[in-house]
Motif scaffolding. Structure first.
Motif, PDB file in Angstrom:
ATOM      1  N   SER A 208      40.738 -57.510  38.638  1.00  0.00           N
ATOM      2  CA  SER A 208      41.770 -56.869  39.433  1.00  0.00           C
ATOM      3  C   SER A 208      43.146 -57.468  39.164  1.00  0.00           C
ATOM      4  O   SER A 208      44.140 -56.910  39.576  1.00  0.00           O
ATOM      5  CB  SER A 208      41.421 -56.961  40.911  1.00  0.00           C
ATOM      6  N   LYS A 209      43.204 -58.647  38.555  1.00  0.00           N
ATOM      7  CA  LYS A 209      44.470 -59.279  38.161  1.00  0.00           C
ATOM      8  C   LYS A 209      45.458 -59.406  39.322  1.00  0.00           C
ATOM      9  O   LYS A 209      46.631 -59.152  39.178  1.00  0.00           O
ATOM     10  CB  LYS A 209      45.121 -58.518  37.000  1.00  0.00           C
ATOM     11  N   GLU A 210      44.949 -59.797  40.482  1.00  0.00           N
ATOM     12  CA  GLU A 210      45.832 -59.959  41.634  1.00  0.00           C
ATOM     13  C   GLU A 210      45.817 -61.401  42.110  1.00  0.00           C
ATOM     14  O   GLU A 210      44.863 -62.147  41.870  1.00  0.00           O
ATOM     15  CB  GLU A 210      45.427 -59.027  42.769  1.00  0.00           C
ATOM     16  N   ILE A 211      46.874 -61.828  42.766  1.00  0.00           N
ATOM     17  CA  ILE A 211      46.962 -63.174  43.314  1.00  0.00           C
ATOM     18  C   ILE A 211      46.018 -63.262  44.508  1.00  0.00           C
ATOM     19  O   ILE A 211      46.090 -62.459  45.434  1.00  0.00           O
ATOM     20  CB  ILE A 211      48.406 -63.500  43.719  1.00  0.00           C
ATOM     21  N   LEU A 212      45.119 -64.249  44.463  1.00  0.00           N
ATOM     22  CA  LEU A 212      44.137 -64.415  45.531  1.00  0.00           C
ATOM     23  C   LEU A 212      44.671 -65.252  46.685  1.00  0.00           C
ATOM     24  O   LEU A 212      44.336 -65.015  47.842  1.00  0.00           O
ATOM     25  CB  LEU A 212      42.872 -65.070  44.978  1.00  0.00           C
ATOM     26  N   LYS A 213      45.493 -66.256  46.351  1.00  0.00           N
ATOM     27  CA  LYS A 213      45.978 -67.142  47.393  1.00  0.00           C
ATOM     28  C   LYS A 213      47.140 -67.960  46.843  1.00  0.00           C
ATOM     29  O   LYS A 213      47.192 -68.252  45.654  1.00  0.00           O
ATOM     30  CB  LYS A 213      44.860 -68.095  47.838  1.00  0.00           C
ATOM     31  N   THR A 214      48.040 -68.359  47.710  1.00  0.00           N
ATOM     32  CA  THR A 214      49.123 -69.275  47.368  1.00  0.00           C
ATOM     33  C   THR A 214      48.890 -70.558  48.153  1.00  0.00           C
ATOM     34  O   THR A 214      48.687 -70.513  49.365  1.00  0.00           O
ATOM     35  CB  THR A 214      50.490 -68.664  47.733  1.00  0.00           C
ATOM     36  N   ILE A 215      48.901 -71.698  47.447  1.00  0.00           N
ATOM     37  CA  ILE A 215      48.616 -72.980  48.089  1.00  0.00           C
ATOM     38  C   ILE A 215      49.851 -73.872  47.987  1.00  0.00           C
ATOM     39  O   ILE A 215      50.309 -74.176  46.881  1.00  0.00           O
ATOM     40  CB  ILE A 215      47.401 -73.664  47.408  1.00  0.00           C
TER      41      ILE A 215
END
Length: 170
Positions: free
Chosen positions: A1-8
């Motif tokens: 899906s090439k999407e950002i899963l999470k920002t840490i």
């Protein structure tokens, strides 16, 4: 899906990154915090900072086991960190302004470009000491190794060239 899963959030500007050999941790240098940040892959959480030295720049993970190595430009050292124990195992004096690094295929020899001394430090990762210094071109920066481990390639910024080092006797 090439999407950002999470920002840490890691609490500082992260620089270079490595993934532990067992793929359980992501480690990044955070120069403003004087160490490497540790992210747990499974929980996707920032766990802690392991202090390594002044201006940590580059991190490379051993091909097997828990060890990572960090170049510290501010104090001319390379720090060996056991990520499983979460502690520094050794601090090794390198050349001036150690920069990028590469490990040989079995993880027993670490090559470190030293931008301020126009050299490459050769570190025995078992003995945790410098076993050789190779003079290269001006301001060495990038470094790579052949898949066989027979050659190291060093990009010299100011010399505008690449040097090939035969690792057979290193």
């Amino acid at each position: 899906s090439k999407e950002i899963l999470k920002t840490i959030d890691v609490g500082g500007g992260s620089h270079h990154m490595a993934v532990s050999a067992d793929e359980s941790l992501v480690l990044m240098t955070i120069p403003s915090r004087g160490g490497i940040g540790v992210i747990d892959v499974e929980s996707q959480t920032f766990e802690k900072i392991i202090e390594t030295g002044s201006v940590p720049n580059y991190v490379v993970a051993a091909p097997a086991g828990p060890m990572v190595y960090v170049s510290n430009k501010g104090d001319d050292t390379v720090t060996a960190v056991d990520t499983k124990a979460g502690e520094v195992i050794a601090t090794i004096t390198a050349g001036v302004r150690p920069d990028h690094m590469v490990l040989n295929p079995d993880g027993t020899t670490l090559y470190v470009t030293n931008a301020g001394s126009d050299s490459v430090s050769v570190i025995d990762t078992t003995a945790m000491r410098v076993v050789g210094t190779i003079l290269v071109g001006e301001t060495p920066h990038g470094i790579g190794m052949s898949a066989s481990g027979d050659a190291v390639y060093v990009a010299n910024t100011e010399s505008q060239n690449v040097m090939i080092i035969d690792t057979a006797d290193s």
